[in-house]
Design a protein around this motif. Structure first.
Motif, PDB file in Angstrom:
ATOM      1  N   TYR A  46      12.423  -7.908 -10.596  1.00  0.00           N
ATOM      2  CA  TYR A  46      12.221  -6.836  -9.626  1.00  0.00           C
ATOM      3  C   TYR A  46      10.823  -6.934  -9.043  1.00  0.00           C
ATOM      4  CZ  TYR A  46      16.450  -4.943 -11.629  1.00  0.00           C
ATOM      5  OH  TYR A  46      17.741  -4.788 -12.045  1.00  0.00           O
ATOM      6  N   HIS A  47      10.735  -6.774  -7.745  1.00  0.00           N
ATOM      7  CA  HIS A  47       9.461  -6.786  -7.030  1.00  0.00           C
ATOM      8  C   HIS A  47       8.627  -5.600  -7.485  1.00  0.00           C
ATOM      9  CE1 HIS A  47       6.714  -6.691  -3.577  1.00  0.00           C
ATOM     10  NE2 HIS A  47       7.022  -7.972  -3.446  1.00  0.00           N
ATOM     11  N   VAL A  48       7.300  -5.751  -7.489  1.00  0.00           N
ATOM     12  CA  VAL A  48       6.433  -4.672  -7.978  1.00  0.00           C
ATOM     13  C   VAL A  48       6.541  -3.400  -7.138  1.00  0.00           C
ATOM     14  CG1 VAL A  48       4.767  -6.134  -9.156  1.00  0.00           C
ATOM     15  CG2 VAL A  48       4.442  -5.621  -6.747  1.00  0.00           C
ATOM     16  N   GLU A  49       7.036  -3.500  -5.918  1.00  0.00           N
ATOM     17  CA  GLU A  49       7.174  -2.324  -5.057  1.00  0.00           C
ATOM     18  C   GLU A  49       8.546  -1.666  -5.174  1.00  0.00           C
ATOM     19  OE1 GLU A  49       6.199  -3.684  -1.163  1.00  0.00           O
ATOM     20  OE2 GLU A  49       4.099  -4.005  -1.670  1.00  0.00           O
ATOM     21  N   SER A  50       9.406  -2.157  -6.059  1.00  0.00           N
ATOM     22  CA  SER A  50      10.746  -1.568  -6.203  1.00  0.00           C
ATOM     23  C   SER A  50      10.682  -0.330  -7.093  1.00  0.00           C
ATOM     24  CB  SER A  50      11.709  -2.595  -6.805  1.00  0.00           C
ATOM     25  OG  SER A  50      11.384  -2.846  -8.154  1.00  0.00           O
ATOM     26  N   LYS A  51      11.699   0.509  -6.990  1.00  0.00           N
ATOM     27  CA  LYS A  51      11.766   1.720  -7.800  1.00  0.00           C
ATOM     28  C   LYS A  51      11.922   1.384  -9.286  1.00  0.00           C
ATOM     29  CE  LYS A  51      14.275   6.087  -8.370  1.00  0.00           C
ATOM     30  NZ  LYS A  51      13.653   6.255  -9.632  1.00  0.00           N
ATOM     31  N   THR A  52      12.674   0.359  -9.602  1.00  0.00           N
ATOM     32  CA  THR A  52      12.870  -0.044 -10.996  1.00  0.00           C
ATOM     33  C   THR A  52      11.548  -0.454 -11.636  1.00  0.00           C
ATOM     34  OG1 THR A  52      15.101  -0.791 -10.460  1.00  0.00           O
ATOM     35  CG2 THR A  52      14.144  -1.602 -12.510  1.00  0.00           C
ATOM     36  N   ALA A  53      10.735  -1.226 -10.921  1.00  0.00           N
ATOM     37  CA  ALA A  53       9.430  -1.642 -11.447  1.00  0.00           C
ATOM     38  C   ALA A  53       8.505  -0.434 -11.589  1.00  0.00           C
ATOM     39  CB  ALA A  53       8.806  -2.691 -10.534  1.00  0.00           C
ATOM     40  N   TYR A  54       8.562   0.489 -10.628  1.00  0.00           N
ATOM     41  CA  TYR A  54       7.751   1.708 -10.705  1.00  0.00           C
ATOM     42  C   TYR A  54       8.132   2.525 -11.939  1.00  0.00           C
ATOM     43  CZ  TYR A  54       5.997   6.357  -9.633  1.00  0.00           C
ATOM     44  OH  TYR A  54       5.386   7.580  -9.707  1.00  0.00           O
ATOM     45  N   ASP A  55       9.432   2.697 -12.153  1.00  0.00           N
ATOM     46  CA  ASP A  55       9.904   3.453 -13.320  1.00  0.00           C
ATOM     47  C   ASP A  55       9.463   2.784 -14.622  1.00  0.00           C
ATOM     48  OD1 ASP A  55      11.092   5.289 -11.650  1.00  0.00           O
ATOM     49  OD2 ASP A  55      13.115   4.447 -11.881  1.00  0.00           O
ATOM     50  N   PHE A  56       9.519   1.463 -14.668  1.00  0.00           N
ATOM     51  CA  PHE A  56       9.090   0.724 -15.853  1.00  0.00           C
ATOM     52  C   PHE A  56       7.609   0.964 -16.134  1.00  0.00           C
ATOM     53  CE2 PHE A  56       6.941  -3.130 -17.364  1.00  0.00           C
ATOM     54  CZ  PHE A  56       7.443  -3.176 -18.652  1.00  0.00           C
ATOM     55  N   ARG A  57       6.768   0.838 -15.100  1.00  0.00           N
ATOM     56  CA  ARG A  57       5.328   1.004 -15.301  1.00  0.00           C
ATOM     57  C   ARG A  57       4.959   2.429 -15.686  1.00  0.00           C
ATOM     58  NH1 ARG A  57       5.324  -1.892 -10.606  1.00  0.00           N
ATOM     59  NH2 ARG A  57       4.508  -0.129  -9.456  1.00  0.00           N
ATOM     60  N   THR A  58       5.618   3.422 -15.102  1.00  0.00           N
ATOM     61  CA  THR A  58       5.297   4.814 -15.452  1.00  0.00           C
ATOM     62  C   THR A  58       5.749   5.141 -16.871  1.00  0.00           C
ATOM     63  OG1 THR A  58       7.307   5.605 -14.370  1.00  0.00           O
ATOM     64  CG2 THR A  58       5.267   5.669 -13.082  1.00  0.00           C
ATOM     65  N   ALA A  59       6.905   4.642 -17.286  1.00  0.00           N
ATOM     66  CA  ALA A  59       7.365   4.874 -18.656  1.00  0.00           C
ATOM     67  C   ALA A  59       6.421   4.211 -19.657  1.00  0.00           C
ATOM     68  CB  ALA A  59       8.781   4.351 -18.838  1.00  0.00           C
ATOM     69  N   GLN A  60       5.949   3.034 -19.326  1.00  0.00           N
ATOM     70  CA  GLN A  60       5.010   2.324 -20.194  1.00  0.00           C
ATOM     71  C   GLN A  60       3.684   3.090 -20.297  1.00  0.00           C
ATOM     72  OE1 GLN A  60       3.859  -1.598 -18.804  1.00  0.00           O
ATOM     73  NE2 GLN A  60       4.445  -2.443 -20.781  1.00  0.00           N
ATOM     74  N   ALA A  61       3.209   3.617 -19.179  1.00  0.00           N
ATOM     75  CA  ALA A  61       1.962   4.385 -19.179  1.00  0.00           C
ATOM     76  C   ALA A  61       2.128   5.681 -19.971  1.00  0.00           C
ATOM     77  CB  ALA A  61       1.533   4.692 -17.748  1.00  0.00           C
ATOM     78  N   ASP A  62       3.275   6.343 -19.818  1.00  0.00           N
ATOM     79  CA  ASP A  62       3.538   7.565 -20.575  1.00  0.00           C
ATOM     80  C   ASP A  62       3.496   7.288 -22.069  1.00  0.00           C
ATOM     81  OD1 ASP A  62       3.798   9.099 -18.330  1.00  0.00           O
ATOM     82  OD2 ASP A  62       6.000   9.193 -18.397  1.00  0.00           O
ATOM     83  N   TRP A  63       4.118   6.199 -22.496  1.00  0.00           N
ATOM     84  CA  TRP A  63       4.138   5.880 -23.909  1.00  0.00           C
ATOM     85  C   TRP A  63       2.733   5.628 -24.423  1.00  0.00           C
ATOM     86  CZ3 TRP A  63       2.621   2.737 -27.681  1.00  0.00           C
ATOM     87  CH2 TRP A  63       3.247   2.873 -28.898  1.00  0.00           C
ATOM     88  N   GLN A  64       1.922   4.935 -23.647  1.00  0.00           N
ATOM     89  CA  GLN A  64       0.556   4.624 -24.082  1.00  0.00           C
ATOM     90  C   GLN A  64      -0.303   5.878 -24.196  1.00  0.00           C
ATOM     91  OE1 GLN A  64      -0.731   1.635 -21.338  1.00  0.00           O
ATOM     92  NE2 GLN A  64       0.269   0.000 -22.473  1.00  0.00           N
TER      93      GLN A  64
END
Length: 69
Positions: A46-64
């Motif tokens: 998935y491209h970094v500008e896609s919604k799936t990539a955005y959801d992945f990065r935000t979930a990862q940040a939330d966990w951290q």
């Protein structure tokens, strides 16, 4: 302080593209050397500008930050 968590074989991960490819969601071109998100179970990138990539990065940040849903 860095938090470590257990990872599993099929967890999505940010990678550097090894070859030119196309985003599974948006169809945008991903060139070799660009950062993208890879989902091993679906074998999709998935491209970094896609919604799936955005959801992945935000979930990862939330966990951290300690938020677990």
């Amino acid at each position: 302080m860095s938090r470590y968590y257990k990872t599993y074989r099929n967890d999505p991960v940010e990678i550097t593209a090894r070859r030119d490819s196309k985003c599974a969601e948006t169809g945008k071109q991903i060139k070799q050397g660009e950062v993208c998100v890879y989902y091993p179970r679906a074998k999709s990138v998935y491209h970094v500008e896609s919604k799936t990539a955005y959801d992945f990065r935000t979930a990862q940040a939330d966990w951290q930050m300690g938020y677990e849903y």
